[in-house]
Design an enzyme around this catalytic site. Structure first.
Site, PDB file in Angstrom:
ATOM      1  NE  ARG A 103       9.281  47.471 -59.169  1.00 42.48           N
ATOM      2  CZ  ARG A 103      10.130  48.448 -58.885  1.00 42.48           C
ATOM      3  NH1 ARG A 103       9.907  49.644 -59.329  1.00 42.48           N
ATOM      4  NH2 ARG A 103      11.197  48.214 -58.149  1.00 42.48           N
TER       5      ARG A 103
ATOM      6  CB  SER B 250      29.987  53.758 -56.865  1.00 38.87           C
ATOM      7  OG  SER B 250      28.591  53.864 -56.971  1.00 38.87           O
TER       8      SER B 250
ATOM      9  CB  SER C 148      15.150  60.046 -54.946  1.00 36.74           C
ATOM     10  OG  SER C 148      15.402  58.679 -55.244  1.00 36.74           O
TER      11      SER C 148
ATOM     12  CG  HIS D  78      15.722  62.975 -57.007  1.00 34.86           C
ATOM     13  ND1 HIS D  78      14.375  62.736 -57.154  1.00 34.86           N
ATOM     14  CD2 HIS D  78      16.350  61.861 -57.456  1.00 34.86           C
ATOM     15  CE1 HIS D  78      14.179  61.529 -57.657  1.00 34.86           C
ATOM     16  NE2 HIS D  78      15.360  60.983 -57.848  1.00 34.86           N
TER      17      HIS D  78
ATOM     18  CB  THR E 257      16.160  64.313 -64.756  1.00 40.38           C
ATOM     19  OG1 THR E 257      15.097  63.812 -65.566  1.00 40.38           O
ATOM     20  CG2 THR E 257      15.562  64.996 -63.534  1.00 40.38           C
TER      21      THR E 257
ATOM     22  CE  LYS F 180      13.317  61.762 -60.772  1.00 35.42           C
ATOM     23  NZ  LYS F 180      13.686  61.114 -62.035  1.00 35.42           N
TER      24      LYS F 180
ATOM     25  CB  THR G  36      15.162  58.812 -82.292  1.00 31.80           C
ATOM     26  OG1 THR G  36      15.201  57.808 -83.312  1.00 31.80           O
ATOM     27  CG2 THR G  36      14.387  60.016 -82.807  1.00 31.80           C
TER      28      THR G  36
END
Length: 405
Positions: free
Chosen positions: A23, A138, A190, A218, A246, A249, A279
């Site tokens: 990557r 799952s 996604s 998503h 999230t 996004k 934190t």
């Protein structure tokens, strides 16, 4: 003789390079006010490009309300949160955001994490510790964060075929009826851009006494009344026990969250190391997300526009004979089928056409299904789409790639 640590690291990286899976990060600066335009920094130079792979689906990271809220928050509070949620890191922005998220999903409570990955990993691992003997069912295409959370929980895991409720029921039927059970799945996957059969999965959960855990990462902001997600769109949000999402996004900032009953959220808050000992997100981030969530609860403009833009791009790709992987969502994947070729196509688009789209290779997708994943936004114009399809057409010819059947 001492172990050669450096050699081992070099061998591991060389293997990725041989497979074409190494990557490379693109060094970009998004341009406020002209996004999806950005500046790409390479070899001491910076040149303009068009970003086609951002998960800032609705461009809320550029929205004036979000930016104004963040400026106000940083001027009011400063930069960081100053600690964990338990030790000085709970600000009024965090409290308000959790209330808004709980309201969005029609749940009693919500809890913010530093990312969507952490919210999945931490919540699933903690549920395993809270529910002795838990069996997790799952979906085989669940995100890595869900897989890691289940693995960290150390519980029995049964993988069912993707979106296959017949296979899921067969596995539920074979399981011991007494232990607690959890079905973990996503609403929008996604990489393929397909939807899950949420109602049917909830039916099975009711029948076999299982809880449901739904990743809406998503889809939040993008689907359903007020942007509450696919479960809300399908009218089954109240049947899902835990909804995870999230803030990075469609909401355009950073962070993750869960929403559920007050007792469940309180248990995660009280027992999850990944929440307790980190934190909290900075108040400036919480303030930005708060403005974004509130705006998208009231506005359908962005949701309608992204769907129109996605359909427009799909039509152009079909008309050009490019191998579009058909989806019913806002995600637009184009099939390549080889890791090295996928990276080469991506590199060529960036170098020769100022188009930035990352190659999607294993382990994100199975080997042999490598692809380019385009995410058109409300800000991608017709001219940008035409430029993209023209560039893809040229690159397809240069790489001798197959066209659509």
């Amino acid at each position: 003789m001492a172990f050669s640590y450096v050699s081992r690291f070099r061998e591991a990286l060389a293997g990725l390079r041989r497979e074409g899976r190494y990557r490379v990060f693109a060094d970009i600066v998004r341009r406020r006010g002209s996004y999806p335009q950005a500046l790409y920094h390479s070899d001491q130079n910076a040149r303009p490009i068009t970003v086609w792979c951002s998960n800032d689906y609705l461009c809320m990271g550029q929205h004036p309300k979000v930016l104004a809220a963040m400026h106000e928050a940083i001027d009011t509070t400063g930069a960081g949160s100053g600690g964990t949620r338990n030790i000085s890191g709970t600000t009024h922005y965090h409290v308000e955001l959790e209330r808004e998220l709980a309201d969005l999903h029609g749940k009693e409570a919500a809890l913010i994490f530093t990312s969507g990955f952490v919210s999945n990993d931490t919540t699933l691992a903690t549920l395993a510790k809270l529910l002795p003997g838990l069996i997790v069912f799952s979906d085989e295409q669940n995100h890595a964060s869900m897989i890691e959370g289940i693995r960290h929980g150390g519980v029995e895991k049964r993988i069912f075929k993707h979106n296959d409720t017949v296979d899921l029921e067969a596995q539920l039927r074979l399981a011991d009826p007494n232990p607690p059970k959890l079905i973990a799945f996503e609403s929008v996957y996604s990489m393929d851009g397909d939807f899950s059969p949420i109602a049917k999965i909830c039916d099975l959960a009711d029948k076999y006494g299982a809880m449901t855990y739904l990743d809406e990462v998503h889809s939040v902001g993008l689907y359903g009344p007020r942007g509450a997600g696919v479960a809300a769109r399908d009218g089954v949000m109240d049947r899902v026990d835990i909804i995870e999402g999230t803030l990075a996004k469609a909401f355009g900032v950073m962070g993750g969250y869960i929403t559920a009953s007050a007792e469940l959220v309180d248990c995660i808050r009280s027992f999850a190391p990944g929440f307790i000992f980190t934190t909290s997100i900075a108040p400036v981030l919480a303030a930005g997300v708060l403005a974004s969530v509130r705006h998208l609860k009231e506005s359908n403009v962005e949701r309608e526009k992204i769907q129109e833009r996605a359909e427009k791009l799909k039509t152009l790709l079909r008309d050009a004979g490019l191998p579009l992987m058909e989806t019913t969502s806002h995600i637009v994947p184009v099939f390549v089928g080889d890791a090295a070729t996928c990276k080469s196509v991506s590199d060529t688009l960036l170098r020769d056409h100022a188009i930035y789209v990352q190659p999607i290779n294993f382990p994100t997708v199975p080997r042999g299904t490598e692809r380019l994943r385009f995410t058109p936004s409300p800000m991608h114009t017709d001219a940008m789409m035409e430029q993209l399809v023209h560039a893809l057409d040229q690159v397809w010819v240069a790489h001798h790639l197959k066209r659509a059947a």
